[in-house]
Design a protein around this motif. Sequence first.
Motif, PDB file in Angstrom:
ATOM      1  N   UNK A 127      -9.248  -9.356  -3.118  1.00 14.07           N
ATOM      2  CA  UNK A 127      -7.942  -8.750  -3.383  1.00 14.07           C
ATOM      3  C   UNK A 127      -8.156  -7.543  -4.285  1.00 14.07           C
ATOM      4  N   UNK A 128      -8.203  -6.342  -3.719  1.00 13.71           N
ATOM      5  CA  UNK A 128      -8.459  -5.152  -4.539  1.00 13.71           C
ATOM      6  C   UNK A 128      -7.350  -4.943  -5.562  1.00 13.71           C
ATOM      7  N   UNK A 129      -7.697  -4.585  -6.790  1.00 19.90           N
ATOM      8  CA  UNK A 129      -6.662  -4.288  -7.784  1.00 19.90           C
ATOM      9  C   UNK A 129      -5.999  -2.960  -7.474  1.00 19.90           C
ATOM     10  N   UNK A 130      -4.784  -2.766  -7.927  1.00 27.29           N
ATOM     11  CA  UNK A 130      -4.140  -1.464  -7.716  1.00 27.29           C
ATOM     12  C   UNK A 130      -4.842  -0.398  -8.543  1.00 27.29           C
ATOM     13  N   UNK A 131      -4.808   0.846  -8.086  1.00 25.73           N
ATOM     14  CA  UNK A 131      -5.380   1.927  -8.894  1.00 25.73           C
ATOM     15  C   UNK A 131      -4.679   2.030 -10.243  1.00 25.73           C
ATOM     16  N   UNK A 158      -8.726   7.585  -3.720  1.00 27.91           N
ATOM     17  CA  UNK A 158      -9.833   7.504  -4.664  1.00 27.91           C
ATOM     18  C   UNK A 158     -10.338   6.055  -4.760  1.00 27.91           C
ATOM     19  N   UNK A 159      -9.408   5.115  -4.882  1.00 23.04           N
ATOM     20  CA  UNK A 159      -9.790   3.711  -5.003  1.00 23.04           C
ATOM     21  C   UNK A 159     -10.453   3.201  -3.725  1.00 23.04           C
ATOM     22  N   UNK A 160      -9.909   3.593  -2.575  1.00 22.23           N
ATOM     23  CA  UNK A 160     -10.498   3.166  -1.300  1.00 22.23           C
ATOM     24  C   UNK A 160     -11.908   3.706  -1.137  1.00 22.23           C
ATOM     25  N   UNK A 161     -12.115   4.975  -1.460  1.00 25.84           N
ATOM     26  CA  UNK A 161     -13.445   5.564  -1.336  1.00 25.84           C
ATOM     27  C   UNK A 161     -14.425   4.919  -2.309  1.00 25.84           C
ATOM     28  N   UNK A 176      -2.612   3.363 -13.202  1.00 26.55           N
ATOM     29  CA  UNK A 176      -1.396   4.191 -13.295  1.00 26.55           C
ATOM     30  C   UNK A 176      -0.526   4.159 -12.035  1.00 26.55           C
ATOM     31  N   UNK A 177      -0.815   3.243 -11.087  1.00 26.12           N
ATOM     32  CA  UNK A 177       0.065   3.065  -9.942  1.00 26.12           C
ATOM     33  C   UNK A 177       0.942   1.849 -10.206  1.00 26.12           C
ATOM     34  N   UNK A 178       2.240   2.040 -10.138  1.00 25.64           N
ATOM     35  CA  UNK A 178       3.192   0.982 -10.478  1.00 25.64           C
ATOM     36  C   UNK A 178       3.140  -0.143  -9.451  1.00 25.64           C
ATOM     37  N   UNK A 179       3.643  -1.336  -9.811  1.00 26.69           N
ATOM     38  CA  UNK A 179       3.748  -2.427  -8.832  1.00 26.69           C
ATOM     39  C   UNK A 179       4.561  -1.984  -7.622  1.00 26.69           C
ATOM     40  N   UNK A 180       4.289  -2.610  -6.494  1.00 25.71           N
ATOM     41  CA  UNK A 180       4.909  -2.181  -5.240  1.00 25.71           C
ATOM     42  C   UNK A 180       6.432  -2.280  -5.292  1.00 25.71           C
ATOM     43  N   UNK A 181       6.961  -3.303  -5.956  1.00 24.04           N
ATOM     44  CA  UNK A 181       8.419  -3.424  -6.051  1.00 24.04           C
ATOM     45  C   UNK A 181       9.029  -2.194  -6.721  1.00 24.04           C
ATOM     46  N   UNK A 182       8.362  -1.695  -7.752  1.00 23.04           N
ATOM     47  CA  UNK A 182       8.863  -0.496  -8.435  1.00 23.04           C
ATOM     48  C   UNK A 182       8.708   0.740  -7.546  1.00 23.04           C
ATOM     49  N   UNK A 183       7.605   0.812  -6.790  1.00 19.84           N
ATOM     50  CA  UNK A 183       7.417   1.940  -5.881  1.00 19.84           C
ATOM     51  C   UNK A 183       8.533   1.991  -4.842  1.00 19.84           C
ATOM     52  N   UNK A 240      -1.317   2.749   0.728  1.00 22.17           N
ATOM     53  CA  UNK A 240      -2.451   2.107   0.068  1.00 22.17           C
ATOM     54  C   UNK A 240      -2.131   0.690  -0.362  1.00 22.17           C
ATOM     55  N   UNK A 241      -0.927   0.488  -0.878  1.00 19.20           N
ATOM     56  CA  UNK A 241      -0.507  -0.854  -1.271  1.00 19.20           C
ATOM     57  C   UNK A 241      -0.496  -1.794  -0.073  1.00 19.20           C
ATOM     58  N   UNK A 242      -0.089  -1.281   1.076  1.00 17.40           N
ATOM     59  CA  UNK A 242      -0.086  -2.097   2.292  1.00 17.40           C
ATOM     60  C   UNK A 242      -1.489  -2.603   2.605  1.00 17.40           C
TER      61      UNK A 242
END
Length: 439
Positions: free
Chosen positions: A41-45, A87-90, A47-54, A126-128
Motif C-alpha cells: 500500500x504505497x503512502x501518499x506523496x 514523482x512518487x510513482x517514478x 503534502x498531498x491531502x487525503x482523498x476525501x479532502x481532494x 494517482x490516488x486511484x
Amino acid sequence: MAVEALIAAVRFGLGPRPGELASAGADPRGAVKAQVRAPLVPPPPRDVAPTAALVANLLKAIRNADEATVLSYLKGEARKIYLAEIRAQMARAVNTDTPFYERLVLFWANHFTVSAHKPAVTGLVGAFQREAIAPHVTGRFVDLLKAATRHPAMLLYLDQAGSFGPNSLAGRRRDRGLNENLAREILELHTLGVDGGYEQADVGALARILTGWTVNPTGQGEASFFEPKIHEPGDQRLLGTTIREAAVAQSDEAMALLAHHPATASHLATKLVRHFVADDPPAEAVAGIAKVFRDSGGDLKAMSLALVDLAQPWQAPLTKVKSPTDLVISIYRLIGLVPEPEVAVGAMKLLGQQPFTAPSPKGWPDTGREWLSPDSLMRRIELAQKVGARLAPVGDGNALLVQALGAAAPADVADSVRRAGDRASAIALVLASPQFLRR
C-alpha cells in the motif's frame, strides 16, 4: 541463464538496475515469484491531502464556479498534486525491489483506466492507483473490481457520481436520470469483454444496480459512499440472474456474478498473456491462465504465479515493444536516477504516452504496432540521444550495455557501441538498440 535473468528483469520487471544482471542467482523464475507477496500500500506523496479532502476541494472548485476559477484550480492545486504523484510513482518504479509487483500495478491500473484526459480527475488519478489498484493486485479480482469501480476517481471519470435512479427518492424530486457509462465499461472492458455475451438490457440493469454510489462533498469520512436516496429501487435482471434489491449488497452480488463469469476469466487471461508473452497471445497459455482464474475463484496471486510458470515467456524472444512508460522507467532504473516529474512527463509525452492521460477508458494499447511506427521510433532515438548527451560526462556506453543486457547483448550491438565516435553516441546506441527497446 543469462537470457532468463534478462527476461526476468525486462518482461516481468521494469528493467535491470545497475549490477542486477551480474548478480542474478541461479533461479530467475523463483526470484520473480518471490515478489508476489502480501499487498503493498504505497503512502501518499508528502503534502498531498487525503482523498476525501481532494474530492471536496474539486467539487468546491467546479460547482457553481466560473471558468476562470475552475482553470485556476486545475492549473494550480490539481497540477501540483499530479506532479507529486508522478514523482512518487517514478521513485517506486526506479527503486523498487519488487518490480514484478509494480508491473502488475501498472497493468491493472491500465485495465481499470482513470484518465486525466478528463481534467476534473487530474488530482485524483494517482490516488486511484495507490488506493484502488496497488493494495489488490495479489488479492481477489472481485475485491479489485469493487475497489476500482467505487473509487471517487472512477465515479467522477465515468459520470457515475451523477447517476440517479429515475424512481429513487432524489431522482423523482430532481428530475435526474440514469448514466450508463460505468456499467457499460464494467461489462465491456473490466469483466466480460466486448464479446462476453451481454446485451444492452444488461447494461441498463447494471447501471440501475450501481445507482447510489457517489462522491462525498464534505471532505469528512470516506471519499465515496452509497447514498440510498439516489439508488434505483427494485430487483434487477443481469445476465439472466435476478439480483434482489438490497442496497449495497445488490451491487456486491452483481460484482461477484461478473467477477466469476467464465467470459471474465477468458478476457483477463487474454490480456495478461498478451502483456507478458506476446502481442498475439498463444491460445494454450490463455486457456491455462483462465483455468487458474476459474479454479481459484479469481485469485490474482495464483494467476500471477501461473504466468511465471508458463513456458512461453521464458522461451519466446523479446518481441514485446516497450511502451513509452516502460522505456522511460527502464532508462532511469538502468542509470539509477529518479527523474524530476516534469522531466518524466516530458519524456513520456515526447513518446506519446503522457502519464495518467490514456485517451479513453480502454486505456493504453499493449501491442507493438501502436508503439513502434517510423515516427515513434525516431522519437525514441531522439530521447536516447538526449539522455546520451546528458550522461556523456560521467557515463560509459560499454559499461551501460553490460548493465542493460548482460551476457545476452548481441555481438553486433557491442561492436557498434565500442566503435562509437564519442561517449554520448555510445550511450545513445545502447538505449536505442532493438534489444533495449523490447521486453
